[in-house]
Scaffold this motif. Sequence first.
Motif, mmCIF file in Angstrom:
data_model
loop_
_atom_site.group_PDB
_atom_site.id
_atom_site.type_symbol
_atom_site.label_atom_id
_atom_site.label_comp_id
_atom_site.label_asym_id
_atom_site.label_seq_id
_atom_site.Cartn_x
_atom_site.Cartn_y
_atom_site.Cartn_z
ATOM 1 N N PHE A 160 0.876 -1.132 -0.057
ATOM 2 C CA PHE A 160 0.152 0.078 0.113
ATOM 3 C C PHE A 160 0.862 1.168 0.055
ATOM 4 O O PHE A 160 1.933 1.434 0.736
ATOM 5 C CB PHE A 160 -0.934 -0.082 1.087
ATOM 6 C CG PHE A 160 -1.797 -1.135 1.143
ATOM 7 C CD1 PHE A 160 -2.550 -1.674 0.211
ATOM 8 C CD2 PHE A 160 -2.097 -1.695 2.400
ATOM 9 C CE1 PHE A 160 -3.395 -2.590 0.307
ATOM 10 C CE2 PHE A 160 -3.199 -2.826 2.604
ATOM 11 C CZ PHE A 160 -3.579 -3.237 1.530
ATOM 12 N N CYS A 166 -7.684 1.253 2.968
ATOM 13 C CA CYS A 166 -6.911 -0.275 2.796
ATOM 14 C C CYS A 166 -6.561 -0.514 4.250
ATOM 15 O O CYS A 166 -5.937 0.227 5.038
ATOM 16 C CB CYS A 166 -5.958 0.013 1.798
ATOM 17 S SG CYS A 166 -4.490 1.217 2.035
ATOM 18 N N ARG A 187 -7.401 -8.849 4.067
ATOM 19 C CA ARG A 187 -6.659 -7.568 3.444
ATOM 20 C C ARG A 187 -7.943 -7.077 2.677
ATOM 21 O O ARG A 187 -8.683 -7.319 1.716
ATOM 22 C CB ARG A 187 -5.702 -8.071 2.246
ATOM 23 C CG ARG A 187 -4.929 -6.971 1.603
ATOM 24 C CD ARG A 187 -3.809 -7.490 0.660
ATOM 25 N NE ARG A 187 -3.349 -6.718 -0.236
ATOM 26 C CZ ARG A 187 -2.347 -5.878 0.285
ATOM 27 N NH1 ARG A 187 -1.598 -6.471 1.491
ATOM 28 N NH2 ARG A 187 -1.509 -5.162 -0.544
ATOM 29 N N CYS A 223 -8.151 -0.399 -6.892
ATOM 30 C CA CYS A 223 -6.797 -1.002 -6.923
ATOM 31 C C CYS A 223 -7.101 -2.351 -7.816
ATOM 32 O O CYS A 223 -5.999 -2.787 -7.962
ATOM 33 C CB CYS A 223 -6.327 -0.986 -5.784
ATOM 34 S SG CYS A 223 -5.857 0.443 -4.847
ATOM 35 N N CYS A 228 -1.259 0.021 -4.778
ATOM 36 C CA CYS A 228 -2.276 0.554 -4.707
ATOM 37 C C CYS A 228 -2.166 1.771 -3.805
ATOM 38 O O CYS A 228 -1.412 2.029 -2.707
ATOM 39 C CB CYS A 228 -3.380 -0.414 -3.659
ATOM 40 S SG CYS A 228 -4.851 0.324 -3.202
ATOM 41 N N VAL A 282 -8.830 -3.821 0.305
ATOM 42 C CA VAL A 282 -8.430 -3.245 -0.676
ATOM 43 C C VAL A 282 -9.326 -2.417 -1.533
ATOM 44 O O VAL A 282 -10.564 -2.710 -1.752
ATOM 45 C CB VAL A 282 -7.609 -4.101 -1.840
ATOM 46 C CG1 VAL A 282 -7.239 -3.304 -2.984
ATOM 47 C CG2 VAL A 282 -6.724 -4.997 -1.219
#
Length: 660
Positions: free
Chosen positions: A483, A506, A513, A519, A527, A515
């Motif tokens: 990230f 994020c 995870r 992304c 991302c 996101v």
Amino acid sequence: MKKLRTITIVIQRVSITLSVFWAAMVVIQLTSITPKAILSPCERTCNRAEWPRICRYRFVVEKRTFIKSSVDHKSIISDDEPAVGVGAGQFDGSAGNRHHYLVNGKHTGPTLNVCENDFIVIDVENRIPGQSISIHWTGQSQRRTPFMDGVPMITQCPITSFTIFQYKFQADRVGTHLYHGFSSEERNLGLVGALLVHSVYEQTKHPLTRNREEDIVWIISETNGNILFNGRRRMVQYVKPGARYRLRVAYMAPAGRQDCERWLEIEDHRLTVIAVDGNLMEPLLVERIALSDGGRVDFIIQTTGIARDYVIRVVAGENKANGSCGILSQRFQQHGKHALASMFVFRLKYVGPGTAAQRLLENANDALATAAILSEEAVLTGQQKQQQQQRRQLRLGFNSGQTLCDEDFPVDPFRRQQRLEQQVCLLDARANYADGVGGTMENFPLALRDVDRHIKLVLSKRKVEREMLGDQFHEISYSVNGFSFIFPSVLMLPNLANSELKPHLCSNSSGHRQVPRKCHQQADEQCECVHVEHIEAGHRVELVLINEDQDSDHSYHLHGHRFFLLAATRCDKGCARKLDTIRRNFDRPLQRDTIKIARSSLVVLRFIAGNAGLWMLRDLGAQPGWSRGLDVLLSVGGAIDFPENFPSCRNFIGPKYFLI
């Protein structure tokens, strides 16, 4: 009759209670126990019987461009301590036209002196056209006031041009701390100052600080190859012979040079280190101290030498990657240490020759020391003499920037002693809990021997190719766990559940995870998002920082909390395997709020997340803006009482039909 007697007793008791109450109110009103609004300065001898005071200040922040040939040096250099004799200075204008930040008209702001638990109220006025700022207060927990932490778009809206923002918080962390502009450029170019929080223990009970002459503050920065002490390229620090001084030193690293060491030395003086980042440690007697970006080191000097001038040196270390530390290192190599010291004139000057009795005592001590050395050498073999001479040539130094000095922590006592004779690093030093902070003198706090939450953050970078104007270019993209941090578009602290904010968050929390949708289509790129790690209030956290960057060191500052440094190791390959076997130190580990992670290495930190709010794990090497992608937000749950009418910053999206 009995009823009348009961009524009389009740009336008497009520009268006595009211009399005591009113007498107490009169005493409080007529004594210094009542909190007072004190204009700057608020410095005094701290007293446990005194209620915390309200200390008020006003900062006017400006940005000026100076032309070297027409600079009036006297009007812009710092001169907060005329009594200690900071001599004629020269402003850093070597680059021709260069802008600098001024606080109340001076490069490097005034030093704030308060007592523990005092309330600080500071009105910050931004007079910089077209630039927003915010002020961060290092080392302070901001308990109950996380909205005063000074992180733009996270805890507050940036202070826009020609507006005023009032910071109001309680100074609950004792020690040497700083206030500074949030961006690295601002703090390197003058928007910085010292915040000293004093305690009764350090003023009256600590064996090294209670009988000191005074505190001396040095904020050392480096711009364009010029070393500055409190904004000056020349400084004479006046001291009295036969006195003890506490020096509080903070360092601002040059842009992009987190991996270059700067060693501070005072000619013919030994330095007794007593604190790092405001946290007491077992006293350590050394000859020089390595400075780290954002770190603060407190040490004691005893002025017992001959009355003359002593050179204060900032010696350049070596960059492990390319063997150079920029302009300062090049000048050091060309001219040598003593010639370089004359280019940046920093001197410790004794005021007066001292008494005749003192000179006789010094001569007697020198004679006794010489006699002891000669008698010792008389019984040594030739090989032992050679080893002793080699050891005397070593300069024992405290490297406050390096967690460990070699690849592994030496088990062999001789190897360990040999290394300690050269250099003491953070894992070698021990904290001092004698004042009751952090646990007992012998033990690591029992609460942190177990962990509720593990957070592993992997720092990495990669080269990204770009085509622009028909040519090929590349840029460096930094990330943590994949990230790349960006700042949100709305004020984040009071709006965590905002629908406008959620698509940009994020995280690796909660075992999965998270996101952002944007992304999912960026398989080839990292991302860009607001990286948040969620922690429940009161949880014991082990934070592991792994630097996979093989070229650069990275310095971090944790907002709102202090951490214990438990372990560190280098790991060119297989950091995950080393993490499982690394030995953690529970023997009085140091407490800090800044840490440098060397290239291809990891560090293990622990702290208790007992402070609700949004706290940034801040990458200090970001230049020139707010972030380069290596920041992380730690969201500690808990109720926050937000003040009414707190300014908010939001996007403006007009109505669906406008002017119709």
